[in-house]
Write an enzyme that holds these catalytic residues in place. Structure first.
Site, PDB file in Angstrom:
ATOM      1  N   SER A  15       0.817  -1.227   0.000  1.00  0.00           N
ATOM      2  CA  SER A  15       0.000   0.000   0.000  1.00  0.00           C
ATOM      3  C   SER A  15       0.846   1.271   0.000  1.00  0.00           C
ATOM      4  O   SER A  15       1.808   1.396   0.755  1.00  0.00           O
ATOM      5  CB  SER A  15      -0.925   0.010   1.219  1.00  0.00           C
ATOM      6  N   SER A  17      -0.622   4.153   0.611  1.00  0.00           N
ATOM      7  CA  SER A  17      -1.363   5.115   1.428  1.00  0.00           C
ATOM      8  C   SER A  17      -0.530   5.708   2.568  1.00  0.00           C
ATOM      9  O   SER A  17      -0.602   6.917   2.810  1.00  0.00           O
ATOM     10  CB  SER A  17      -2.641   4.473   1.981  1.00  0.00           C
ATOM     11  N   THR A  62      -8.950  -1.267   2.123  1.00  0.00           N
ATOM     12  CA  THR A  62      -8.671  -1.745   0.772  1.00  0.00           C
ATOM     13  C   THR A  62      -8.982  -3.233   0.658  1.00  0.00           C
ATOM     14  O   THR A  62      -9.525  -3.847   1.583  1.00  0.00           O
ATOM     15  CB  THR A  62      -7.229  -1.351   0.343  1.00  0.00           C
ATOM     16  N   LYS A  66     -13.567  -4.094   1.399  1.00  0.00           N
ATOM     17  CA  LYS A  66     -14.377  -2.901   1.124  1.00  0.00           C
ATOM     18  C   LYS A  66     -15.899  -3.097   1.286  1.00  0.00           C
ATOM     19  O   LYS A  66     -16.611  -2.137   1.496  1.00  0.00           O
ATOM     20  CB  LYS A  66     -14.087  -2.377  -0.288  1.00  0.00           C
ATOM     21  N   ASP A 103     -13.388   6.808  -3.835  1.00  0.00           N
ATOM     22  CA  ASP A 103     -12.761   6.363  -5.090  1.00  0.00           C
ATOM     23  C   ASP A 103     -13.280   7.127  -6.306  1.00  0.00           C
ATOM     24  O   ASP A 103     -12.506   7.585  -7.145  1.00  0.00           O
ATOM     25  CB  ASP A 103     -13.009   4.857  -5.303  1.00  0.00           C
ATOM     26  N   GLY A 128     -14.991  -3.807 -17.699  1.00  0.00           N
ATOM     27  CA  GLY A 128     -15.048  -4.505 -16.417  1.00  0.00           C
ATOM     28  C   GLY A 128     -16.310  -4.115 -15.661  1.00  0.00           C
ATOM     29  O   GLY A 128     -16.795  -2.983 -15.796  1.00  0.00           O
ATOM     30  N   TYR A 218      -2.224   0.814 -11.531  1.00  0.00           N
ATOM     31  CA  TYR A 218      -1.020   1.626 -11.742  1.00  0.00           C
ATOM     32  C   TYR A 218       0.201   0.760 -11.503  1.00  0.00           C
ATOM     33  O   TYR A 218       0.141  -0.247 -10.787  1.00  0.00           O
ATOM     34  CB  TYR A 218      -1.007   2.851 -10.817  1.00  0.00           C
TER      35      TYR A 218
HETATM   36  P1  ATR Z   1     -12.563  -5.280  -8.576  1.00  0.00           P
HETATM   37  O1  ATR Z   1     -13.067  -5.027  -7.190  1.00  0.00           O
HETATM   38  O2  ATR Z   1     -11.113  -4.950  -8.800  1.00  0.00           O
HETATM   39  O3  ATR Z   1     -13.441  -4.661  -9.624  1.00  0.00           O
HETATM   40  P2  ATR Z   1     -13.765  -7.823  -9.139  1.00  0.00           P
HETATM   41  O4  ATR Z   1     -15.037  -7.380  -8.514  1.00  0.00           O
HETATM   42  O5  ATR Z   1     -13.264  -9.216  -8.890  1.00  0.00           O
HETATM   43  O6  ATR Z   1     -12.570  -6.869  -8.756  1.00  0.00           O
HETATM   44  O7  ATR Z   1     -13.918  -7.607 -10.734  1.00  0.00           O
HETATM   45  C1  ATR Z   1     -12.900  -7.912 -11.606  1.00  0.00           C
HETATM   46  C2  ATR Z   1     -13.303  -7.478 -13.026  1.00  0.00           C
HETATM   47  O8  ATR Z   1     -12.226  -7.750 -13.928  1.00  0.00           O
HETATM   48  C3  ATR Z   1     -14.505  -8.227 -13.575  1.00  0.00           C
HETATM   49  O9  ATR Z   1     -15.214  -7.372 -14.446  1.00  0.00           O
HETATM   50  C4  ATR Z   1     -13.837  -9.375 -14.363  1.00  0.00           C
HETATM   51  O10 ATR Z   1     -14.629  -9.888 -15.398  1.00  0.00           O
HETATM   52  P3  ATR Z   1     -15.736 -11.056 -15.104  1.00  0.00           P
HETATM   53  O11 ATR Z   1     -16.902 -10.353 -14.443  1.00  0.00           O
HETATM   54  O12 ATR Z   1     -16.060 -11.614 -16.417  1.00  0.00           O
HETATM   55  O13 ATR Z   1     -15.061 -12.033 -14.171  1.00  0.00           O
HETATM   56  C5  ATR Z   1     -12.666  -8.630 -14.944  1.00  0.00           C
HETATM   57  N1  ATR Z   1     -11.561  -9.528 -15.324  1.00  0.00           N
HETATM   58  C6  ATR Z   1     -10.628 -10.083 -14.515  1.00  0.00           C
HETATM   59  N2  ATR Z   1      -9.747 -10.823 -15.227  1.00  0.00           N
HETATM   60  C7  ATR Z   1     -10.123 -10.707 -16.525  1.00  0.00           C
HETATM   61  C8  ATR Z   1      -9.624 -11.233 -17.768  1.00  0.00           C
HETATM   62  N3  ATR Z   1      -8.554 -12.010 -17.811  1.00  0.00           N
HETATM   63  N4  ATR Z   1     -10.276 -10.894 -18.896  1.00  0.00           N
HETATM   64  C9  ATR Z   1     -11.363 -10.111 -18.875  1.00  0.00           C
HETATM   65  N5  ATR Z   1     -11.906  -9.590 -17.756  1.00  0.00           N
HETATM   66  C10 ATR Z   1     -11.287  -9.882 -16.597  1.00  0.00           C
END
Ligand code: ATR
Length: 284
Positions: A15, A17, A62, A66, A103, A128, A218
């Site tokens: 982190s 932070s 984090t 969350k 955020d 996503g 990042y």
């Molecule tokens: P966060 O809190 O970081 O958003 P999350 O709720 O687990 O983490 O969501 C991760 C996101 O990244 C989701 O939209 C996931 O897609 P799915 O809903 O289809 O699982 C996306 N994601 C992670 N790895 C991926 C990959 N290799 N290709 C495409 N999308 C991916």
């Protein structure tokens, strides 16, 4: 008396932070210390209650806490409620604990103030549909974009998220393949794919010479999304360093009533023209 703050997560060693908040405290002359605690999910509620009993005045929260952390809050701000996630806990004078989420405000402040982007009337694409997307959609709608499209590997999740936010503005959920032929002013990568070194099959046609590509992730070097966007000829690219600093500034303001100047830190972040190795080493 020196007030105590900190960040909780699992893991937490990575982190940034603590460094950012110590720089804010130095710059504003606020008498506080900022620590980091690694708390396993099964110990979360008990350990956090213990920290507050010890007199901690506020916490950043984090991954992976969350959502669960909302249980220790006496109330949630409307933006935390909408995001379904809390990244800041504030202890008020009456002892009550408020859960908030900075955020979205952090992202919008970075886009507007640091990157000088005008968001009103623009087309925004978010790649996503997880917790990160949920956290930024309400703040993005406050900037009055023309519409927001959410594309996800699992399209049902994008559609569900679009349904949840439909009262805020024009929003559509789809899968990556459905994006062909559409062009966006701002494309935000909110997938966690880059963390595993992966790049989902985003259609290159979503980018034009005027598109800003923003990665919520990042890294000291280009993230896979930023590298891809550069190769496709995106107008501008940015990683989430600025958002990281701006969401921290928003938390600091909630706790202390003082808004730290983020510019000196932003100017030294990786990729910035004035970036220095010393600052980057502190953030690494
Ligand atoms: P966060 O809190 O970081 O958003 P999350 O709720 O687990 O983490 O969501 C991760 C996101 O990244 C989701 O939209 C996931 O897609 P799915 O809903 O289809 O699982 C996306 N994601 C992670 N790895 C991926 C990959 N290799 N290709 C495409 N999308 C991916």
């Amino acid at each position: 008396m020196t007030d105590r703050y900190g960040v909780i997560g699992h893991p937490i060693a990575h982190s940034k932070s603590p460094v950012i908040h110590r720089l804010f405290a130095e710059a504003t002359g606020q008498d506080l210390v900022y620590e980091a605690w690694d708390i396993a999910p099964e110990d979360l509620i008990e350990r956090v209650r213990q920290l507050f009993a010890e007199g901690i005045r506020g916490l950043n929260v984090t991954v992976p806490h969350k959502t669960e952390i909302a249980r220790v809050a006496s109330r949630l701000s409307s933006r935390a409620e909408l995001a379904g996630a809390v990244n800041t806990l504030i202890v008020h004078a009456d002892g009550s604990i408020e859960g908030d989420n900075t955020d979205g405000a952090g992202l919008v402040n970075d886009l507007r103030q640091n990157l000088r982007v005008r968001l009103a009337g623009t087309r925004i694409l978010i790649l996503g549909a997880g917790g990160a997307t949920r956290g930024i959609v309400p703040a993005l709608f406050e900037t009055r974009p023309r519409d927001i499209v959410i594309a996800n590997r699992t399209p049902e999740k994008a559609r569900e998220l679009a349904r949840d936010f439909r009262l805020l503005g024009r929003i559509l959920g789809c899968q990556f393949q459905e994006l062909g032929g559409q062009n966006f002013d701002l494309v935000i990568n909110a997938t966690s794919a880059g963390l595993h070194g992966e790049l989902p099959p985003f259609p290159p046609s979503i980018l034009g010479p005027g598109t800003l590509c923003y990665d919520l992730s990042y890294s000291m070097h280009d993230t896979p999304f930023v590298a891809w966007a550069r190769e496709q000829g995106a107008g501008r690219v940015s990683q989430g360093w600025g958002m990281l600093v701006e969401q921290a500034a928003e938390s600091f303001y909630l706790w202390r009533g003082v808004r730290p100047d983020t510019k000196p830190i932003i100017a030294k972040l990786p990729g910035a023209p004035g970036a220095t190795d010393t600052m980057q080493a502190r953030l690494a």
